[in-house]
Design an enzyme around this catalytic site. Structure first.
Site, PDB file in Angstrom:
ATOM      1  N   ASP A   1       0.257  -4.161  -4.146  1.00  0.00           N
ATOM      2  CA  ASP A   1      -1.077  -3.191  -4.295  1.00  0.00           C
ATOM      3  C   ASP A   1      -0.597  -1.777  -3.977  1.00  0.00           C
ATOM      4  O   ASP A   1      -1.377  -1.335  -2.965  1.00  0.00           O
ATOM      5  CB  ASP A   1      -2.406  -3.629  -3.672  1.00  0.00           C
TER       6      ASP A   1
ATOM      7  N   HIS B   1      -7.038  -5.569  -1.079  1.00  0.00           N
ATOM      8  CA  HIS B   1      -6.018  -5.012  -0.666  1.00  0.00           C
ATOM      9  C   HIS B   1      -4.780  -5.588  -0.052  1.00  0.00           C
ATOM     10  O   HIS B   1      -3.516  -5.550  -0.520  1.00  0.00           O
ATOM     11  CB  HIS B   1      -6.303  -3.496  -0.038  1.00  0.00           C
TER      12      HIS B   1
ATOM     13  N   SER C   1       0.729  -1.158  -0.090  1.00  0.00           N
ATOM     14  CA  SER C   1       0.073  -0.089  -0.188  1.00  0.00           C
ATOM     15  C   SER C   1       0.948   1.333  -0.050  1.00  0.00           C
ATOM     16  O   SER C   1       1.477   1.578  -0.999  1.00  0.00           O
ATOM     17  CB  SER C   1      -1.072   0.102   1.168  1.00  0.00           C
TER      18      SER C   1
END
EC number: 3.1.1.32
Length: 301
Positions: free
Chosen positions: A166, A227, A138
């Protein structure tokens, strides 16, 4: 009340794992130069930095699992960077836009701190930068990119690899290379896309894997689940010989070929050995709902 997500180097903690420190030890900035972990034996080790994202911590369960998988796989020195205060772990919620914007701003500071730590490893402990890999989830993916930019400014060379799990999408959807993870930030940049809502949905790496088309992941009902699946997918790819195969895909323009048509020069296995495959670009990766997740029909690349 506005969340206090102020970045301070003194708040950063490192969870360090190796085969002789399997439960991990905790280091802070003031102890980096005198701890016996960084000895002559460190020179030959492959070093992996793990960098978490918004609201998370360096010892979150997924990173602990990945750390264990890495040291079982090989004699890695794993350094999980805990910047939880700067990531608003104690103050914000997933719906807190102000907290998130502060965390985004802190990613550059954390990236520079990781680059400075890298300089210490390279210059004092003689670790080869070509033996250092960064794995970020992230916001941690973009933080890894900023670290990659900084080590080049320091004229240390390039990291061996950055794996972006991601990479965060909000605030980065229209960013250019200087302001996000980019293909030039390491010798090889591998990206695993698993959420069209919380992650970026464009190519940023040497290889970009769109698992289940980079959209909702099997078994997930919430974007946050998809995610996080990027972390779990990579961990399973490290733990098992099962290959999560990516087949070439031109997004929006074509249907990916079935993996049954894959060859070693056209397709790529997700994971630590991805660089050994010659293919570059965007890849579609089918996935199963349960671990070890790989959907490869027994194909060997």
């Amino acid at each position: 009340m506005s969340p206090d997500c102020t970045f301070n180097e003194k708040d950063i903690v490192f969870y360090v794992y190796s085969r002789d420190k399997r439960d991990g030890i905790i280091l802070k900035k003031e102890t980096l130069t005198n701890y016996d972990l960084f000895t002559k034996s460190t020179i030959s080790k492959q070093v992996v930095f793990l960098i978490h994202g918004f609201l998370s911590t360096g010892n979150n369960e997924n990173f602990v699992a990945m750390s264990k998988a890495l040291i079982e796989k090989d004699d890695f020195l794993v350094i999980s960077v805990d910047w939880k205060k700067g990531a608003c772990n104690a103050f914000a919620s997933t719906k807190d836009a102000l907290g998130y914007s502060k965390a985004v701003g802190n990613t550059r500071h954390v990236g520079k701190f990781v680059a400075d730590f890298t300089k210490l490893l390279v210059e004092k402990y003689k670790v080869l930068i070509s033996n250092i890999r960064l794995i970020g989830h992230s916001l941690g993916a973009h933080t890894s990119g900023f670290a990659g930019k900084e080590v080049q400014k320091l004229k240390l060379g390039k990291y061996k690899e950055i794996i972006g799990l991601d990479p965060a999408g909000p605030y980065f959807h229209r960013s250019d290379c200087p302001d996000r993870l980019c293909v030039t930030d390491a010798e090889y940049v591998q990206v695993i896309h698993t959420s069209i809502i919380l992650g970026v949905y464009y190519n940023v790496g040497s290889v970009d894997f769109y698992v289940n088309y980079g959209k909702n992941q099997p078994g997930c009902n919430e974007p946050s689940c998809s995610h996080t699946k990027a972390v779990k997918y990579l961990t399973e790819c490290i733990k098992h010989e099962c290959c999560l195969i990516g087949t070439p895909w031109k997004k929006y323009f074509s249907t990916p070929k079935p993996i049954s048509q894959c060859r070693g020069d056209t397709c790529v296995c997700v994971g630590l050995n991805a660089k050994s495959y010659p293919a570059r670009g965007a890849f579609y990766a089918p996935v199963e709902a349960n671990a070890p997740y790989c959907h490869n029909e027994g194909i060997k690349l």
